[in-house]
Design a protein around this motif. Structure first.
Motif, PDB file in Angstrom:
ATOM      1  N   ALA A 187       1.534   5.455   5.109  1.00  0.00           N
ATOM      2  CA  ALA A 187       1.351   4.917   6.463  1.00  0.00           C
ATOM      3  C   ALA A 187       1.705   3.442   6.550  1.00  0.00           C
ATOM      4  CB  ALA A 187      -0.088   5.138   6.915  1.00  0.00           C
ATOM      5  N   LEU A 188       1.758   2.756   5.411  1.00  0.00           N
ATOM      6  CA  LEU A 188       2.118   1.337   5.411  1.00  0.00           C
ATOM      7  C   LEU A 188       3.617   1.125   5.560  1.00  0.00           C
ATOM      8  CD1 LEU A 188      -0.111   0.119   2.424  1.00  0.00           C
ATOM      9  CD2 LEU A 188      -0.580  -0.186   4.870  1.00  0.00           C
ATOM     10  N   LEU A 189       4.407   2.177   5.364  1.00  0.00           N
ATOM     11  CA  LEU A 189       5.857   2.072   5.380  1.00  0.00           C
ATOM     12  C   LEU A 189       6.404   2.376   6.765  1.00  0.00           C
ATOM     13  CD1 LEU A 189       6.696   3.926   2.036  1.00  0.00           C
ATOM     14  CD2 LEU A 189       5.920   1.574   2.375  1.00  0.00           C
ATOM     15  N   ALA A 190       7.446   1.685   7.131  1.00  0.00           N
ATOM     16  CA  ALA A 190       8.070   1.957   8.432  1.00  0.00           C
ATOM     17  C   ALA A 190       8.552   3.396   8.511  1.00  0.00           C
ATOM     18  CB  ALA A 190       9.231   0.978   8.652  1.00  0.00           C
ATOM     19  N   ASP A 191       9.095   3.903   7.413  1.00  0.00           N
ATOM     20  CA  ASP A 191       9.499   5.306   7.309  1.00  0.00           C
ATOM     21  C   ASP A 191       8.554   5.974   6.329  1.00  0.00           C
ATOM     22  OD1 ASP A 191      10.631   7.759   6.897  1.00  0.00           O
ATOM     23  OD2 ASP A 191      12.533   7.015   6.080  1.00  0.00           O
ATOM     24  N   HIS A 192       7.578   6.713   6.833  1.00  0.00           N
ATOM     25  CA  HIS A 192       6.540   7.298   5.977  1.00  0.00           C
ATOM     26  C   HIS A 192       7.127   8.184   4.887  1.00  0.00           C
ATOM     27  CE1 HIS A 192       4.183   5.479   8.931  1.00  0.00           C
ATOM     28  NE2 HIS A 192       3.631   6.532   9.533  1.00  0.00           N
ATOM     29  N   SER A 193       8.238   8.840   5.169  1.00  0.00           N
ATOM     30  CA  SER A 193       8.818   9.770   4.200  1.00  0.00           C
ATOM     31  C   SER A 193       9.401   9.067   2.979  1.00  0.00           C
ATOM     32  CB  SER A 193       9.909  10.613   4.870  1.00  0.00           C
ATOM     33  OG  SER A 193      11.013   9.795   5.238  1.00  0.00           O
ATOM     34  N   ALA A 194       9.574   7.739   3.060  1.00  0.00           N
ATOM     35  CA  ALA A 194      10.146   6.999   1.937  1.00  0.00           C
ATOM     36  C   ALA A 194       9.172   6.890   0.765  1.00  0.00           C
ATOM     37  CB  ALA A 194      10.571   5.602   2.391  1.00  0.00           C
ATOM     38  N   ASP A 245      13.281  -0.520 -19.979  1.00  0.00           N
ATOM     39  CA  ASP A 245      14.302  -0.485 -18.934  1.00  0.00           C
ATOM     40  C   ASP A 245      13.876   0.418 -17.782  1.00  0.00           C
ATOM     41  OD1 ASP A 245      15.842  -2.170 -20.447  1.00  0.00           O
ATOM     42  OD2 ASP A 245      17.119  -0.593 -21.276  1.00  0.00           O
ATOM     43  N   GLU A 246      13.298   1.560 -18.130  1.00  0.00           N
ATOM     44  CA  GLU A 246      12.830   2.491 -17.101  1.00  0.00           C
ATOM     45  C   GLU A 246      11.755   1.837 -16.233  1.00  0.00           C
ATOM     46  OE1 GLU A 246      10.134   6.588 -16.834  1.00  0.00           O
ATOM     47  OE2 GLU A 246      10.992   5.948 -18.760  1.00  0.00           O
ATOM     48  N   ASP A 247      10.840   1.120 -16.872  1.00  0.00           N
ATOM     49  CA  ASP A 247       9.766   0.467 -16.123  1.00  0.00           C
ATOM     50  C   ASP A 247      10.300  -0.665 -15.257  1.00  0.00           C
ATOM     51  OD1 ASP A 247       8.024   2.213 -17.277  1.00  0.00           O
ATOM     52  OD2 ASP A 247       7.134   0.764 -18.662  1.00  0.00           O
ATOM     53  N   THR A 248      11.263  -1.405 -15.788  1.00  0.00           N
ATOM     54  CA  THR A 248      11.871  -2.474 -14.987  1.00  0.00           C
ATOM     55  C   THR A 248      12.499  -1.896 -13.726  1.00  0.00           C
ATOM     56  OG1 THR A 248      12.280  -3.845 -16.932  1.00  0.00           O
ATOM     57  CG2 THR A 248      13.617  -4.296 -14.978  1.00  0.00           C
ATOM     58  N   ASP A 249      13.183  -0.789 -13.876  1.00  0.00           N
ATOM     59  CA  ASP A 249      13.781  -0.132 -12.709  1.00  0.00           C
ATOM     60  C   ASP A 249      12.708   0.341 -11.734  1.00  0.00           C
ATOM     61  OD1 ASP A 249      16.285  -0.545 -13.723  1.00  0.00           O
ATOM     62  OD2 ASP A 249      16.522   1.483 -14.539  1.00  0.00           O
ATOM     63  N   LEU A 250      11.597   0.840 -12.270  1.00  0.00           N
ATOM     64  CA  LEU A 250      10.516   1.328 -11.410  1.00  0.00           C
ATOM     65  C   LEU A 250       9.875   0.174 -10.640  1.00  0.00           C
ATOM     66  CD1 LEU A 250       8.838   3.811 -10.582  1.00  0.00           C
ATOM     67  CD2 LEU A 250       7.309   3.306 -12.512  1.00  0.00           C
ATOM     68  N   ARG A 264      11.294  -2.701  -9.865  1.00  0.00           N
ATOM     69  CA  ARG A 264      12.251  -3.148  -8.858  1.00  0.00           C
ATOM     70  C   ARG A 264      12.306  -2.181  -7.678  1.00  0.00           C
ATOM     71  NH1 ARG A 264      17.110  -4.788 -13.089  1.00  0.00           N
ATOM     72  NH2 ARG A 264      16.290  -6.860 -13.656  1.00  0.00           N
ATOM     73  N   ALA A 265      12.211  -0.895  -7.982  1.00  0.00           N
ATOM     74  CA  ALA A 265      12.253   0.101  -6.907  1.00  0.00           C
ATOM     75  C   ALA A 265      11.048  -0.046  -5.988  1.00  0.00           C
ATOM     76  CB  ALA A 265      12.299   1.508  -7.504  1.00  0.00           C
ATOM     77  N   ARG A 300       7.977   9.632  -8.976  1.00  0.00           N
ATOM     78  CA  ARG A 300       8.493   8.930 -10.159  1.00  0.00           C
ATOM     79  C   ARG A 300       7.399   8.112 -10.825  1.00  0.00           C
ATOM     80  NH1 ARG A 300      13.285   4.393  -9.657  1.00  0.00           N
ATOM     81  NH2 ARG A 300      13.420   3.853 -11.894  1.00  0.00           N
ATOM     82  N   TRP A 301       6.590   7.431 -10.017  1.00  0.00           N
ATOM     83  CA  TRP A 301       5.498   6.598 -10.541  1.00  0.00           C
ATOM     84  C   TRP A 301       4.454   7.445 -11.265  1.00  0.00           C
ATOM     85  CZ3 TRP A 301       0.507   6.562  -8.026  1.00  0.00           C
ATOM     86  CH2 TRP A 301      -0.397   5.629  -8.539  1.00  0.00           C
TER      87      TRP A 301
END
Length: 528
Positions: A428-435, A386-391, A393-394, A442-443
């Motif tokens: 740098a690939l994310l529109a909001d780098h801080s995300a 379940d934890e991995d499924t959530d990860l 999906r996140a 967590r990963w």
């Protein structure tokens, strides 16, 4: 339909060499044909030869594939223009156009068939595997309807690049042996140079092949076809008695589940998952308006003819099940003599497909994220699952929200698995780098539990997360150069680079980059 059809009118504008081969002739040649499909009864195909072309020119020849198949590569390359255009028929070739039907965007068409493709014959590889050799774009057949039976250069180059890239990615696929230009125009929205691709496949038998006979109520030929498929693709089922047909359905479903999971793993969108484009061998077939996704979005569609998103990236697993249900319908007379029992057995097999797909996809996405397996058993294993499924999906939600490039996100994450200094490249690939930071923390906490070193984990992730895919804007640039300027250098460079998709190749770094604003190519076309 008659087995022997009248020949379409030929264009005899240049020197043409024709060699008519009588059945059973054993004259030596660069390809040793052994044609099992052509030995099936009348109704499975029409005998028809390729229509000669005026001035064929060999664009590219896949020597490595020829050698893998045990062919005489030197002879094929030396006379490739004539052979791969269909101007020269080799000893043992028995050219046929295969009959099939199909659901096209959900609408059933009882007769389709090879309208611009001709199967030259089959070869048995040194390892015992049987392969079809087919010319696509080789002229009219009895199934052409109102088409010219030809292919334009652009779709030929696309199929060559994408099918060979899929093979290098390790995904079951038809292959490309050669491409030639014909020296003759084809007429689409505009006049385009004609071309022919030589395709290699485990077979060209489709769900639609079964539908062709089911639509005619011909249960005898459905049984003949099913036994042929078992003999060719699933020989382990031969001793299963009458249960072999149910086991065949189950086996085809298993291969499709695995195939589509691997498509999703590299962001591949087939574009036209009609039942006539699903091979029962479990190979990817018919690269028409296909493409690889750039920014992650399950709703992504490239095909210009898919107006409703039926074959969008995220819909492909469900469409696979829908297509398999159509195959099951054709097999009902073979599954049980009692119709109700036959339907129940078919439904059980189709129902298992989605569970198998989820298992296959779980394995694909876990490997891509470097997640350890859930091996504890009991409640601890369930909680970790379940934890991995959530990860998972996140992570996918992060890519979607931040409009991140699918391929590069996984590749940069692979780098971050080895060195936290690479976190910035992922962010740098994310529109909001801080995300990036909350997910990365967590990963890392989860991946640290598998006992592997950082270097081992990174190497394993890089082995399943490609650095290079056939970017759509790059393919279109290669096609434009070839069509407009007769310049094949970009095509050749892409073909070279894509042969090593899991390696970082500094000399081809530009091919790894997603399109810049204004470079996006958002629609692809069939070319028919």
């Amino acid at each position: 339909m008659t087995e022997t059809a009248s020949r379409p009118e030929r264009i005899e504008t240049g020197p043409i060499e024709r060699r008519r081969i009588e059945a059973g002739r054993t004259e030596a040649g660069p390809i040793a044909f052994d044609n099992s499909y052509a030995r099936l009864p009348q109704g499975f195909f029409a005998r028809v030869e390729p229509t000669p072309v005026a001035a064929p020119r060999l664009v590219t020849f896949n020597r490595a594939l020829a050698e893998e198949m045990g062919l005489d590569a030197d002879a094929l390359e030396a006379d490739g223009a004539a052979i791969f255009s269909g101007n020269r028929l080799l000893p043992g070739s028995e050219p046929i156009a295969m009959a099939y039907a199909g659901h096209q965007f959900g609408q059933f068409v009882p007769q389709l068939g090879d309208g611009r493709a001709i199967l030259l014959g089959e070869v048995v590889r040194p390892d015992g595997g049987r392969r079809d050799i087919q010319l696509k774009g080789s002229g009219q057949t009895p199934f052409s309807r109102r088409g010219d039976g030809r292919a334009a250069l652009g779709p030929v180059l696309r199929e060559y690049l994408v099918s060979e890239a899929m093979a290098a990615l390790g995904i079951p696929t038809t292959r490309a042996l050669a491409a030639v230009t014909t020296g003759q125009p084809v007429y689409r929205e505009r006049v385009l140079p004609g071309a022919i691709v030589t395709r290699v496949a485990a077979s060209h038998i489709r769900v639609g092949t079964f539908q062709f006979f089911a639509a005619r109520g011909d249960n005898d030929r459905i049984r003949i076809l099913a036994d042929h498929v078992i003999d060719r693709h699933y020989p382990e089922l031969a001793g299963a008695g009458d249960d072999r047909y149910l086991q065949l359905l189950d086996a085809v479903a298993g291969r499709q589940a695995a195939l589509i999971a691997r498509w999703l793993g590299v962001g591949f969108i087939h574009g036209v998952m009609n039942t006539d484009n699903m091979a029962v061998s479990g190979e990817t077939i018919d690269f028409g308006p296909c493409a690889f996704m750039d920014a992650y979005d399950p709703r992504t569609v490239f095909s210009s003819i898919d107006q409703t998103g039926r074959y969008a990236y995220g819909n492909q697993p469900m469409i696979g099940q829908w297509n398999l249900a159509r195959l099951a319908e054709t097999l009902l007379p073979l599954l049980h003599e009692t119709p109700g029992e036959a339907v129940d057995r078919a439904n059980d097999a189709i129902g298992r497909y989605m569970e198998r797909f989820q298992q296959e996809w779980d394995g694909v996405i876990r490997a891509k994220l470097g997640l350890p397996g859930v091996s504890d058993g009991g409640r601890a294993g369930e909680e970790r699952g379940d934890e991995d499924t959530d990860l998972i999906r996140a992570f996918l939600a992060l890519l979607l929200e931040q409009k991140a490039d699918f391929t590069l996100a996984f590749r940069r994450l692979s780098d971050a698995a080895e060195d936290a200094a690479a976190d910035a490249a992922f962010a740098a690939l994310l529109a909001d780098h801080s995300a990036a930071a909350p997910f990365l923390a967590r990963w890392r906490a989860r991946t640290a539990q598998d006992g592997r070193s950082a270097a081992q984990r990174a190497a394993a992730m890089r082995a399943v997360n490609p650095a290079l895919i056939p970017r759509n804007h790059r393919i279109e640039a290669a096609i434009a150069a070839a069509v407009e300027e007769q310049d094949f250098s970009l095509f050749e460079a892409m073909n070279t680079a894509l042969a090593r998709p899991y390696d970082d190749q500094p000399g081809f770094a530009a091919f790894a980059e997603p399109p810049k604003p204004g470079e996006e190519v958002l629609q692809t076309f069939c070319g028919t």
